[in-house]
Each structure stands twice: as C-alpha cells, then as structure tokens.
Design a protein around this motif. Sequence first.
Motif, PDB file in Angstrom:
ATOM      1  N   LEU A  38       0.828  -1.199   0.000  1.00  0.00           N
ATOM      2  CA  LEU A  38       0.000   0.000   0.000  1.00  0.00           C
ATOM      3  C   LEU A  38       0.866   1.254   0.000  1.00  0.00           C
ATOM      4  CD1 LEU A  38      -2.845   1.201   0.146  1.00  0.00           C
ATOM      5  CD2 LEU A  38      -2.766   0.910   2.627  1.00  0.00           C
ATOM      6  N   ALA A  39       1.928   1.244   0.823  1.00  0.00           N
ATOM      7  CA  ALA A  39       2.835   2.397   0.871  1.00  0.00           C
ATOM      8  C   ALA A  39       3.544   2.597  -0.469  1.00  0.00           C
ATOM      9  CB  ALA A  39       3.858   2.199   1.986  1.00  0.00           C
ATOM     10  N   SER A  40       3.889   1.490  -1.122  1.00  0.00           N
ATOM     11  CA  SER A  40       4.532   1.584  -2.431  1.00  0.00           C
ATOM     12  C   SER A  40       3.577   2.146  -3.481  1.00  0.00           C
ATOM     13  CB  SER A  40       5.021   0.196  -2.858  1.00  0.00           C
ATOM     14  OG  SER A  40       5.603   0.231  -4.138  1.00  0.00           O
ATOM     15  N   ALA A  41       2.310   1.741  -3.404  1.00  0.00           N
ATOM     16  CA  ALA A  41       1.309   2.219  -4.365  1.00  0.00           C
ATOM     17  C   ALA A  41       0.959   3.683  -4.150  1.00  0.00           C
ATOM     18  CB  ALA A  41       0.048   1.360  -4.270  1.00  0.00           C
ATOM     19  N   LEU A  42       0.972   4.107  -2.871  1.00  0.00           N
ATOM     20  CA  LEU A  42       0.616   5.491  -2.533  1.00  0.00           C
ATOM     21  C   LEU A  42       1.887   6.334  -2.403  1.00  0.00           C
ATOM     22  CD1 LEU A  42      -2.235   4.953   0.087  1.00  0.00           C
ATOM     23  CD2 LEU A  42      -2.453   6.007  -2.171  1.00  0.00           C
ATOM     24  N   ASP A  43       2.538   6.562  -3.513  1.00  0.00           N
ATOM     25  CA  ASP A  43       3.767   7.347  -3.519  1.00  0.00           C
ATOM     26  C   ASP A  43       3.489   8.760  -2.996  1.00  0.00           C
ATOM     27  OD1 ASP A  43       6.475   7.877  -4.058  1.00  0.00           O
ATOM     28  OD2 ASP A  43       5.946   8.803  -5.970  1.00  0.00           O
ATOM     29  N   GLY A  44       4.333   9.208  -2.080  1.00  0.00           N
ATOM     30  CA  GLY A  44       4.146  10.529  -1.493  1.00  0.00           C
ATOM     31  C   GLY A  44       3.323  10.516  -0.227  1.00  0.00           C
ATOM     32  N   TYR A  45       2.810   9.340   0.148  1.00  0.00           N
ATOM     33  CA  TYR A  45       2.048   9.179   1.380  1.00  0.00           C
ATOM     34  C   TYR A  45       2.828   8.297   2.361  1.00  0.00           C
ATOM     35  CZ  TYR A  45      -2.314  10.939  -0.738  1.00  0.00           C
ATOM     36  OH  TYR A  45      -3.277  11.711  -1.333  1.00  0.00           O
ATOM     37  N   THR A  46       2.615   8.539   3.640  1.00  0.00           N
ATOM     38  CA  THR A  46       3.058   7.618   4.672  1.00  0.00           C
ATOM     39  C   THR A  46       1.840   6.873   5.179  1.00  0.00           C
ATOM     40  OG1 THR A  46       4.966   8.929   5.379  1.00  0.00           O
ATOM     41  CG2 THR A  46       4.043   7.418   7.002  1.00  0.00           C
ATOM     42  N   VAL A  47       1.892   5.544   5.111  1.00  0.00           N
ATOM     43  CA  VAL A  47       0.828   4.693   5.645  1.00  0.00           C
ATOM     44  C   VAL A  47       1.173   4.390   7.093  1.00  0.00           C
ATOM     45  CG1 VAL A  47      -0.373   2.479   5.411  1.00  0.00           C
ATOM     46  CG2 VAL A  47       0.402   3.709   3.374  1.00  0.00           C
ATOM     47  N   PHE A  48       0.188   4.464   7.987  1.00  0.00           N
ATOM     48  CA  PHE A  48       0.513   4.189   9.382  1.00  0.00           C
ATOM     49  C   PHE A  48      -0.531   3.312  10.058  1.00  0.00           C
ATOM     50  CE2 PHE A  48      -1.370   8.426   9.107  1.00  0.00           C
ATOM     51  CZ  PHE A  48      -2.269   8.514  10.161  1.00  0.00           C
ATOM     52  N   TYR A  49      -0.050   2.638  11.107  1.00  0.00           N
ATOM     53  CA  TYR A  49      -0.865   1.700  11.881  1.00  0.00           C
ATOM     54  C   TYR A  49      -0.733   2.047  13.352  1.00  0.00           C
ATOM     55  CZ  TYR A  49      -2.045  -2.640  14.389  1.00  0.00           C
ATOM     56  OH  TYR A  49      -2.571  -3.560  15.260  1.00  0.00           O
ATOM     57  N   ASN A  50      -1.870   2.194  14.019  1.00  0.00           N
ATOM     58  CA  ASN A  50      -1.913   2.394  15.462  1.00  0.00           C
ATOM     59  C   ASN A  50      -2.413   1.117  16.120  1.00  0.00           C
ATOM     60  OD1 ASN A  50      -1.175   5.156  15.309  1.00  0.00           O
ATOM     61  ND2 ASN A  50      -3.285   5.727  14.844  1.00  0.00           N
ATOM     62  N   GLY A  51      -1.617   0.569  17.030  1.00  0.00           N
ATOM     63  CA  GLY A  51      -2.052  -0.616  17.753  1.00  0.00           C
ATOM     64  C   GLY A  51      -3.326  -0.341  18.525  1.00  0.00           C
ATOM     65  N   PRO A  52      -4.031  -1.401  18.944  1.00  0.00           N
ATOM     66  CA  PRO A  52      -5.329  -1.226  19.602  1.00  0.00           C
ATOM     67  C   PRO A  52      -5.269  -0.385  20.875  1.00  0.00           C
ATOM     68  CG  PRO A  52      -4.579  -3.510  19.738  1.00  0.00           C
ATOM     69  CD  PRO A  52      -3.705  -2.820  18.750  1.00  0.00           C
ATOM     70  N   ARG A  53      -4.114  -0.316  21.521  1.00  0.00           N
ATOM     71  CA  ARG A  53      -3.950   0.562  22.680  1.00  0.00           C
ATOM     72  C   ARG A  53      -2.744   1.476  22.484  1.00  0.00           C
ATOM     73  NH1 ARG A  53      -5.892   0.401  27.525  1.00  0.00           N
ATOM     74  NH2 ARG A  53      -3.867   0.355  28.559  1.00  0.00           N
ATOM     75  N   CYS A  54      -2.597   1.924  21.251  1.00  0.00           N
ATOM     76  CA  CYS A  54      -1.495   2.834  20.902  1.00  0.00           C
ATOM     77  C   CYS A  54      -1.997   3.975  20.030  1.00  0.00           C
ATOM     78  CB  CYS A  54      -0.386   2.066  20.202  1.00  0.00           C
ATOM     79  SG  CYS A  54       0.426   0.828  21.223  1.00  0.00           S
ATOM     80  N   GLY A  55      -3.220   4.432  20.327  1.00  0.00           N
ATOM     81  CA  GLY A  55      -3.767   5.577  19.610  1.00  0.00           C
ATOM     82  C   GLY A  55      -4.934   5.273  18.696  1.00  0.00           C
TER      83      GLY A  55
END
Length: 313
Positions: A127-144
């Motif tokens: 997904l990050a490779s496909a969305l050039d110019g974007y940062t993809v991010f993940y928040n854990g269930p108790r990390c935001g």
Amino acid sequence: MAEVITEQVNDFITAQIAEWPQAAGNFAALADVKVKEFTLQGMKIKVQFNPARMVSSAAKVDAASLKARKCFLCAENRPDVQRGIEWGGKYIILLNPFPIFPRHLTIPDCSHTDQLISGRAADMMKLASALDGYTVFYNGPRCGASAPDHMHFQAGNSDFLTIGEALEYANHKVIIEKGANRLSLVDDLPVRVFVIDAADFDEGAILFDTLYRALPIPEGESEPMMNILCYATAEGVRMVVIPRKRHRPSFYGTEGDDCMLISPASVDMGGVFITPRPQDFDRIDTEIIARIFDELCLSEDEVETIAQKINLI
C-alpha cells in the motif's frame, strides 16, 4: 492485487471534500491551525493545535464503550456521502473527515475484524509503495487507535511528519541483512525505533515477523504494543516500527491543572504532536515531550534486549 494510482487518490480526496460539508469544513480549518516547533535530540518536533481531533484524543476505547457504539468504519454505519476506493481485495480507501494532514486517508478492512497487524505487514508495504508521497501508518489497539475493534490503516502526505528526515541522519545498527532487505535499530533519536528497509515485500514481511516475535506482549494485550509508519523509498519501502509499553501518558485527562488531553499515536511518535485543547498547546514543551516518549516508549536497554533476542530467533 489492484494497483492504486496516487493521482487517482488525490482526485478522490478533492471530490470528497467538494461534496461532504463536514469534511470540507475540517480540511479548510487546517489552514488556521496553530503550529509551534522544537528540536529534541536533533529531531524536529512540531505541535499542532487542532480542535477537530478532540473526537480521537478523547475517544473511549474500553470494551464497554466499544460495545455500546456502532462501528464507524463498517460500511453500513458510514455516512452516505463517504465513498471509497477498493484496494487489494479486502481494504477500502476512505477520506478521513477529521484530518491532521492536508491529505488524510483511513483504510479499513472491508470486514469487521480486530485491529491487529499480524499477517498484514506485506499489505502495508504494498500500500505504501502504491501510494507514492504518502506515509501509511498503523496504530495498535492501545497505541492511539480510536477504532481498536476494526482493522484499519491510515495515510497522510509524507512531507508532514519529521521522523523521516531524522532517520536519514541517525545511526542505523543493522541486526539482519539479506541482500537489499535489512532490519536495523535506531536508538539515538528521542523515540527508539526499529527500521525495516525492504526492496522485496515478502522478505520485508519476514523481517517484520521476526521483529514481531521478539517484542514483548504486555499482560492483557493481544499483540505487542506498537505504532508503525511505512513509506516508499527509491529502493522500495521503509517501515518504522515504534515499540511501546503504555497507552497514554500518566497525566492524560481533563480534570486537574496537571492533566493534558494528549493521546499519542503514530503521528505524534512520528514527530507531530496533536493537541485539541488550547491550554495543552500553550503548555507543551520539550520537557513534556521527552516525558511522553519516556513514559510510552521502550528504554535503550529494552530495545537492546529485543535486538539481542532477534539474533537468537
């Protein structure tokens, strides 16, 4: 896997803002947010006063609260005006109507399943490779994560966060190297991170799984506590894994002079702290930011122990 064209997503964002008054108002308000900057251990830190993010910072994520509300990421509960772009056969790209970034996306799984990253590292890298110019991010269930009951990524324009630039000058201690794929530890920034540089997504996912198995799982948690940032590079993708040990700082809350309504997630860990209340924006300084990192993130000894454990796996 269906490929996403960055221009297609940018056009989609423009169209959604034009037809969704609530989102349009919140995106327009970004032009007037207050921002101040600090430098901590050589890393630029920004602080944004963004009242629209109150819905996330104050989100109740205990089991009873989640059970009592409808999941806002499920298709049947999303507003009619919120359209999406299907991706990868199991995700849908949506506009985030409560933005931090000038271009802010939420990318949930099409099914209602818990927020867990296991088995999804390759998806995140692709997904990050496909969305050039974007940062993809993940928040854990108790990390935001404000929806820990529904698996989702988010994405925003990469030039907004500051950790990427800091990592260019940081010392990367290589733990595993397989050709153009490597796992490193960076412990000379205010937030200690593991970095996966991957030219091959499957090999990158193997490196992530190796790290995942070495991370501690706190009692009562379903997975190691972490935030993850992932973005395209000239060689492939870079995944930044930020291990954590606490959900919110000890002074989180709304009552009392010492309380602050700051609930750090990937964006904050990536160098941009979000404050929805003016008094918190005025008060926050480098001492408070350093305290947040110290309380929420692993110590130098703890990350070194993980690095040593990886070498034994």
